[in-house]
Structure formats: structure tokens, C-alpha cells
Motif scaffolding. Structure first.
Motif, mmCIF file in Angstrom:
data_model
loop_
_atom_site.group_PDB
_atom_site.id
_atom_site.type_symbol
_atom_site.label_atom_id
_atom_site.label_comp_id
_atom_site.label_asym_id
_atom_site.label_seq_id
_atom_site.Cartn_x
_atom_site.Cartn_y
_atom_site.Cartn_z
ATOM 1 N N SER A 118 -3.739 13.173 -5.096
ATOM 2 C CA SER A 118 -4.918 13.139 -4.092
ATOM 3 C C SER A 118 -6.052 14.361 -3.705
ATOM 4 C CB SER A 118 -3.383 13.384 -2.604
ATOM 5 O OG SER A 118 -3.027 11.693 -3.332
ATOM 6 N N ARG A 119 -4.515 15.726 -3.739
ATOM 7 C CA ARG A 119 -5.600 16.710 -3.267
ATOM 8 C C ARG A 119 -6.393 17.117 -4.746
ATOM 9 N NH1 ARG A 119 -0.821 18.669 -1.606
ATOM 10 N NH2 ARG A 119 -0.224 19.542 -3.441
ATOM 11 N N LYS A 120 -6.085 16.594 -5.547
ATOM 12 C CA LYS A 120 -6.930 17.632 -6.900
ATOM 13 C C LYS A 120 -8.190 16.237 -6.888
ATOM 14 C CE LYS A 120 -5.962 18.290 -11.599
ATOM 15 N NZ LYS A 120 -6.118 19.835 -11.846
ATOM 16 N N ILE A 121 -7.703 15.054 -6.565
ATOM 17 C CA ILE A 121 -9.222 14.430 -6.391
ATOM 18 C C ILE A 121 -10.372 14.195 -5.911
ATOM 19 C CG2 ILE A 121 -9.376 11.830 -5.776
ATOM 20 C CD1 ILE A 121 -7.176 10.620 -6.365
ATOM 21 N N LYS A 122 -10.103 14.827 -5.098
ATOM 22 C CA LYS A 122 -10.556 15.726 -3.680
ATOM 23 C C LYS A 122 -11.452 16.841 -4.098
ATOM 24 C CE LYS A 122 -8.852 13.594 0.797
ATOM 25 N NZ LYS A 122 -7.782 14.375 0.880
ATOM 26 N N ASP A 123 -10.964 17.512 -5.350
ATOM 27 C CA ASP A 123 -11.309 19.137 -5.384
ATOM 28 C C ASP A 123 -12.137 18.488 -6.483
ATOM 29 O OD1 ASP A 123 -9.775 19.870 -4.000
ATOM 30 O OD2 ASP A 123 -8.413 20.996 -5.561
ATOM 31 N N GLU A 124 -11.318 17.433 -7.349
ATOM 32 C CA GLU A 124 -12.712 17.098 -8.893
ATOM 33 C C GLU A 124 -13.744 16.172 -8.245
ATOM 34 O OE1 GLU A 124 -12.229 18.635 -11.889
ATOM 35 O OE2 GLU A 124 -10.011 19.360 -11.731
ATOM 36 N N MET A 125 -14.567 16.472 -8.021
ATOM 37 C CA MET A 125 -15.495 15.865 -7.410
ATOM 38 C C MET A 125 -16.354 15.039 -8.782
ATOM 39 S SD MET A 125 -15.721 15.632 -4.507
ATOM 40 C CE MET A 125 -18.018 15.899 -3.252
ATOM 41 N N ASN A 126 -16.588 15.114 -9.496
ATOM 42 C CA ASN A 126 -17.739 15.191 -10.934
ATOM 43 C C ASN A 126 -17.096 14.610 -12.059
ATOM 44 O OD1 ASN A 126 -19.495 16.472 -9.344
ATOM 45 N ND2 ASN A 126 -19.107 18.052 -10.009
ATOM 46 N N HIS A 127 -14.879 14.417 -12.010
ATOM 47 C CA HIS A 127 -14.479 14.076 -12.989
ATOM 48 C C HIS A 127 -12.980 13.750 -12.718
ATOM 49 C CE1 HIS A 127 -16.070 17.020 -16.061
ATOM 50 N NE2 HIS A 127 -15.482 17.634 -15.174
ATOM 51 N N THR A 128 -13.425 12.135 -13.659
ATOM 52 C CA THR A 128 -11.775 11.511 -13.409
ATOM 53 C C THR A 128 -10.793 12.083 -13.873
ATOM 54 O OG1 THR A 128 -13.430 9.302 -13.331
ATOM 55 C CG2 THR A 128 -10.834 9.303 -13.440
ATOM 56 N N ILE A 129 -9.657 11.636 -12.710
ATOM 57 C CA ILE A 129 -8.244 12.919 -13.304
ATOM 58 C C ILE A 129 -7.536 11.743 -14.572
ATOM 59 C CG2 ILE A 129 -5.659 14.215 -12.500
ATOM 60 C CD1 ILE A 129 -7.789 14.570 -10.331
ATOM 61 N N THR A 130 -7.022 11.796 -15.693
ATOM 62 C CA THR A 130 -6.925 10.455 -16.625
ATOM 63 C C THR A 130 -5.127 11.838 -16.290
ATOM 64 O OG1 THR A 130 -8.436 10.579 -17.726
ATOM 65 C CG2 THR A 130 -6.099 10.349 -18.620
ATOM 66 N N VAL A 131 -4.104 11.182 -16.489
ATOM 67 C CA VAL A 131 -2.823 11.074 -15.801
ATOM 68 C C VAL A 131 -2.006 10.408 -17.451
ATOM 69 C CG1 VAL A 131 -0.358 10.642 -15.402
ATOM 70 C CG2 VAL A 131 -2.646 10.757 -13.395
ATOM 71 N N ILE A 132 -1.482 11.659 -17.820
ATOM 72 C CA ILE A 132 -0.473 11.155 -19.453
ATOM 73 C C ILE A 132 0.881 12.022 -18.755
ATOM 74 C CG2 ILE A 132 -0.227 11.988 -21.787
ATOM 75 C CD1 ILE A 132 -3.558 12.652 -21.923
ATOM 76 N N HIS A 133 1.425 10.561 -19.711
ATOM 77 C CA HIS A 133 3.161 11.119 -19.098
ATOM 78 C C HIS A 133 3.934 10.722 -20.055
ATOM 79 C CE1 HIS A 133 3.760 5.838 -18.360
ATOM 80 N NE2 HIS A 133 3.123 6.456 -17.982
ATOM 81 N N ASP A 134 4.971 11.002 -19.883
ATOM 82 C CA ASP A 134 5.793 10.633 -21.135
ATOM 83 C C ASP A 134 6.503 9.013 -20.396
ATOM 84 O OD1 ASP A 134 8.241 12.450 -22.560
ATOM 85 O OD2 ASP A 134 9.645 10.268 -21.570
ATOM 86 N N ASN A 135 7.138 8.675 -21.342
ATOM 87 C CA ASN A 135 7.510 7.190 -21.346
ATOM 88 C C ASN A 135 8.942 6.833 -20.431
ATOM 89 O OD1 ASN A 135 8.534 7.420 -23.250
ATOM 90 N ND2 ASN A 135 9.655 5.919 -23.269
ATOM 91 N N ILE A 136 9.194 8.327 -20.073
ATOM 92 C CA ILE A 136 10.092 7.970 -19.492
ATOM 93 C C ILE A 136 10.082 7.780 -17.801
ATOM 94 C CG2 ILE A 136 12.310 7.782 -20.522
ATOM 95 C CD1 ILE A 136 13.402 10.570 -19.789
ATOM 96 N N MET A 137 8.699 8.705 -17.852
ATOM 97 C CA MET A 137 8.424 9.111 -16.964
ATOM 98 C C MET A 137 7.814 8.199 -15.878
ATOM 99 S SD MET A 137 10.110 11.842 -16.769
ATOM 100 C CE MET A 137 9.942 13.073 -15.261
#
Ligand code: UDP
Length: 448
Positions: free
Chosen positions: A96-115
Motif C-alpha cells: 500500500s505504501r509502495k503504490i503511493k511511491d510508485e506513481m508512474n509504474h504498476t507494481i507486479t507481484v511474483i510469488h512462490d506458489n505456496i505463498m
């Protein structure tokens, strides 16, 4: 590879799991994506955390998991459930904090299948998420067929059926399936999890098209989202050590003194355990083969032991000068060493890829999960492995000699070397993994 397509520092948040066999490919993927121009935040549990000094290019985000160890005897899905619950809020707050910092970019989440909590968090925040799978692709059709086999009354598998082929799962036999009994609560929940993959926009698989083409096609039809086969990550990434345990690098100077392709390297990975009888049969099999060996006995891997106090009496004296027993090896370096002629392995997917991409043939002693499927492919389909039918000293002795001394082993080594060359082609410009990586980069970049 990579590097030439530097685009922007679009942010990726990678969410790793505390298992060695999952952590390693996630760190490797992070390195590969970083060299393709992404900025990497590496979220990990405090339990089994990676060493940040090995990855100065990443930002690390430790998540409090409230565990002090992985208890192999505990209920696996309950452990996963608690792990996922404990880490959720911190990741959500961070993003949520990072979204505010990254005004110009969408954050992509890459996660391990068990997480899987990361998928839920990403979806809550309207962020794209991608799953990394660190098992073989060929394992999944076997895993996903279990509920069907159960419904048809074929589980538990009768002893008389074990050697028979499972219809529609060629070349797998019933004994290669990950479960032989009626699915337990744990297995049922794991199945539900694997079948559930929906919200992610894609899956990354640490494999190569030429190796697992048919399974990848089936999975593509099953999941109906893009699958990027990007592997072997152990070769694509320039990563320093990813080990949780300290690597005993002294074994490399011992290997330097051995004849080319003369040594059998033995390791059952980070989780498999054995009892005292199995330890003794392994030990005497190694001694009787009279071939040099490098044997990893992980502390605690023999139930009730600290380390090697249960080794049979007289064994160390008998093998003095021929063999080395160690706690944890720099495995990738060991397999790349010219003195190593064979790998006696539990066939974990990382170990499998690390061995075949160094042209090292294997003795297969699968223990759990995808390892039986990997072992079947190694021995029956790819022709680079020998199945160890039973853990008895005479069988061990003969398997080691077949691999290191006989023509049979020479032929397996030739096929393994041809796989090594094909793997190199996959990673080169125009190769399947190279192309998949570029498509993944494209997909992530388009999400802005
Ligand atoms: N490994 C290592 N040193 C050892 C034993 C294993 O570095 O002495 C590494 C190995 O290179 C591999 C990982 O641990 O990357 C084990 O992963 P794998 O998928 O083979 O098996 P798992 O531990 O998940 O059962």
C-alpha cells in the motif's frame, strides 16, 4: 543473458517461501529479472532468510512468520496456512505504501506458489500477480489426476498395480504417483490449491520446452493463462550462494585431486530424511563400490542424530582416502567439476536441472513430491538416470559401478551432455527460454 533490453526500473515484488528448493529459483529469477531492467523487492520469511549481502541489487523485505523452524513431522497444510496468515498484513501494508511511491509504474507481484496470500494481497490492491512454480511441469498432470483417480476408486493403489502404467499418464506407473493412499486432508487441500490458480495473470515454470513440452501443453490447456517456461534458472542467473546452510567449499580442492569423471556425488537435498538402516546400506554400498565419493549427510537428516554418529562402525576407516562425508556442499560447483562422474540424488527438481545441465548422469532415489515423477522421466524417457530399485548395499554397489565404470553409464553421460547442449541453446538468443523471458518482460511492462 539479458541486460540488452534495459527498459526502466519498473518495480517487482517477489515473494519467496522458506524452503531451500523454492528459495533458490526465486533468487535466481530475481537476478534474471533485475538484469532485464526491473527493480526487485525481495519479500521473504524471517525463517530461512536469504543473505542480503549476496544480492546487493535487491531491496529485502523480511516478513515475520512467527516460526523458528520447519517441522517436517507437522501437518504441512496447517503450517502453510499459518505461514500465509502471518505474513499477509505486512505485505499488504508494504505494498500500500509502495503504490503511493510508485506513481508512474504498476507494481507486479511474483510469488512462490505456496505463498498464496500474496495473490490475495495483490488482488485486494488491484495489482497483477504471477506465480513461480519450482517443481517439474511433468509432475503436475500426475498431481492433478489424483482427485479423478480417487473418484474412480483407484486410490489407495493396490500393491499388485504399482508397476502398471496409469491410463492417460504415460509413462508414469502407479508407483510414480505422489500419493498412493486415499488422499488425506493435507493432500486434498494441496490439490484444491493447485487447481485454484485463477487470479494470476501468468505462471513462470523453471523448465525448458524441449524437456517438458507435452506437460507444458497440457498445463496450458488446464490453466488457460500464459505459461512462461524460463529455465534452467540455475544457468540463466549469475547468483552467488543461495544456501541456508554453510557450504563446505573445501571439497573442491579434494575434487581437484580426483581423476576426471571418477567421483559419485551423493545428496538427498534439503528435506529428505533416512533411518539408521538406510544410512548403513548407503555407507556400505559406497564403500563396496570402491569408487571415490562425496557424500552430503545433512545434520539431523538421520532421525535422532546430530550428524554422522550413526554411521556404521569401521566405515570411516574403510573409506579413508576414498571418500568424503560433509554437511552441505556447494552443489552447483560440485556438479560443474570435471571429476564428478555421477550424481546419486533424490531427484528434487533443482538437483535434476543442475545435474542434467552439467551433463552429469544420475542414480535416482526419489523420496516424495515430484521426485518419483522426475526419477521416471530421468530413467525411462530422458535416459540419463538409473532407478535405484531398493536401498541395499549390493544394489547400490552395482548401480554406482554401472554409472561410473560401465558402458551403460558412458551412454547416459553422452545423453546428459547432449541435454546440456540443448539447455544452452534454450538460453541463447532465439531459444525457447530466451523467448519466453522476453515475452514475460513484455507482459510485465505492458501492465503499466
Ligand atoms: N544443495 C546444496 N548443497 C547440498 C545439497 C543441496 O547446495 O549439499 C542445493 C541444491 O543445489 C539445490 C537445492 O539445495 O539447489 C535442493 O533443491 P531440490 O529441489 O533439489 O531438492 P529439495 O531440497 O527441495 O528436496
Amino acid at each position: 543473458m539479458g541486460g540488452e533490453r534495459k527498459r526502466s526500473s519498473k518495480p517487482l515484488v517477489l515473494v519467496a517461501s522458506p524452503f531451500q528448493g523454492h528459495m533458490t529459483p526465486m533468487l535466481q529469477l530475481g537476478s534474471v529479472l533485475h538484469s532485464n531492467g526491473f527493480s526487485i523487492t525481495f519479500a521473504h520469511t524471517k525463517l530461512n532468510s536469504p543473505d542480503p549481502s549476496n544480492h546487493p541489487e535487491f531491496l529485502f523485505l523480511p516478513l515475520s512468520d512467527n516460526f523458528s523452524a520447519i517441522d517436517a513431522s507437522a501437518n504441512y497444510t496447517k503450517f502453510l496456512e499459518a505461514l500465509n496468515n502471518n505474513c499477509k498484513t505486512q505485505l499488504q501494508d508494504h505494498l500500500s505504501r509502495k503504490i503511493k511511491d510508485e506513481m508512474n509504474h504498476t507494481i507486479t507481484v511474483i510469488h512462490d506458489n505456496i505463498m498464496y496470500f500474496a495473490e490475495e494481497v495483490a488482488s485486494n490492491l488491484n495489482l497483477p500477480s504471477i506465480v513461480l512454480r519450482s517443481c517439474s511441469a511433468s509432475y503436475m498432470p500426475a498431481f492433478l489426476s489424483l482427485s479423478y483417480l480417487h473418484a474412480k476408486g483407484q486410490l489407495p493403489v493396490r500393491d499388485s498395480m504399482m508397476e502398471e502404467l496409469v491410463p492417460d499418464l504415460h509413462p508414469l506407473r502407479y508407483k510414480d504417483l505422489p500419493f498412493h493412499s486415499t488422499p488425506t486432508e493435507v493432500a486434498t487441500e494441496m490439490l484444491a490449491l493447485a487447481e485454484r490458480i485463477r487470479t494470476p495473470s501468468a505462471i513462470i515454470w523453471n523448465t525448458m520446452d524441449f524437456l517438458e513440452n507435452s506437460a507444458l501443453t497440457q498445463l496450458q490447456e488446464h490453466y488457460k493463462i500464459p505459461i512462461f517456461s524460463i529455465g534452467p534458472l540455475n544457468q540463466m542467473a549469475r547468483c552467488p550462494s543461495t544456501s541456508f546452510l554453510e557450504e563446505d567449499t573445501g571439497c573442491i580442492s579434494w575434487l581437484d585431486k580426483q581423476a576426471p569423471r571418477s567421483v559419485i556425488y551423493v545428496s538427498l537435498g534439503s528435506l529428505a530424511t533416512m533411518d539408521e538402516t538406510e544410512l548403513a546400506e548407503t555407507a556400505w554400498g559406497l564403500a563396496k563400490s570402491q569408487q571415490p565419493f562425496l557424500w552430503v549427510v545433512r545434520p539431523g537428516s538421520v532421525s535422532g542424530s546430530e550428524w554422522i554418529e550413526f554411521l556404521p562402525e569401521g566405515f570411516m576407516e574403510e573409506v579413508r582416502g576414498t571418500g568424503v562425508v560433509l554437511k552441505w556442499a556447494p552443489q552447483k560447483q560440485v556438479l560443474a567439476h570435471s571429476a564428478v562422474g555421477g550424481f546419486w540424488s533424490h531427484c528434487g527438481w533443482n538437483s535434476t536441472l543442475e545435474s542434467i545441465t552439467e551433463g552429469v548422469p544420475m542414480i535416482c532415489q526419489p523420496v516424495m513430491g515430484d521426485q518419483c515423477v522426475n526419477s521416471r522421466y530421468l530413467s525411462y524417457v530422458w535416459g540419463v538416470g538409473l532407478e535405484l530399485e531398493i536401498l541395499e548395499r549390493k544394489v547400490v554397489e552395482s548401480a554406482i559401478r554401472r554409472l561410473l565404470v560401465d558402458v551403460e553409464g558412458e551412454e547416459m553421460r553422452r545423453r546428459a551432455n547432449s541435454m546440456k547442449e540443448k539447455a544452452k541453446c534454450c538460453m541463447c538468443k532465439g531459444g525457447s527460454s530466451f523467448n519466453s523471458l522476453q515475452e514475460l518482460v513484455e507482459l510485465i511492462t505492458l501492465s503499466d
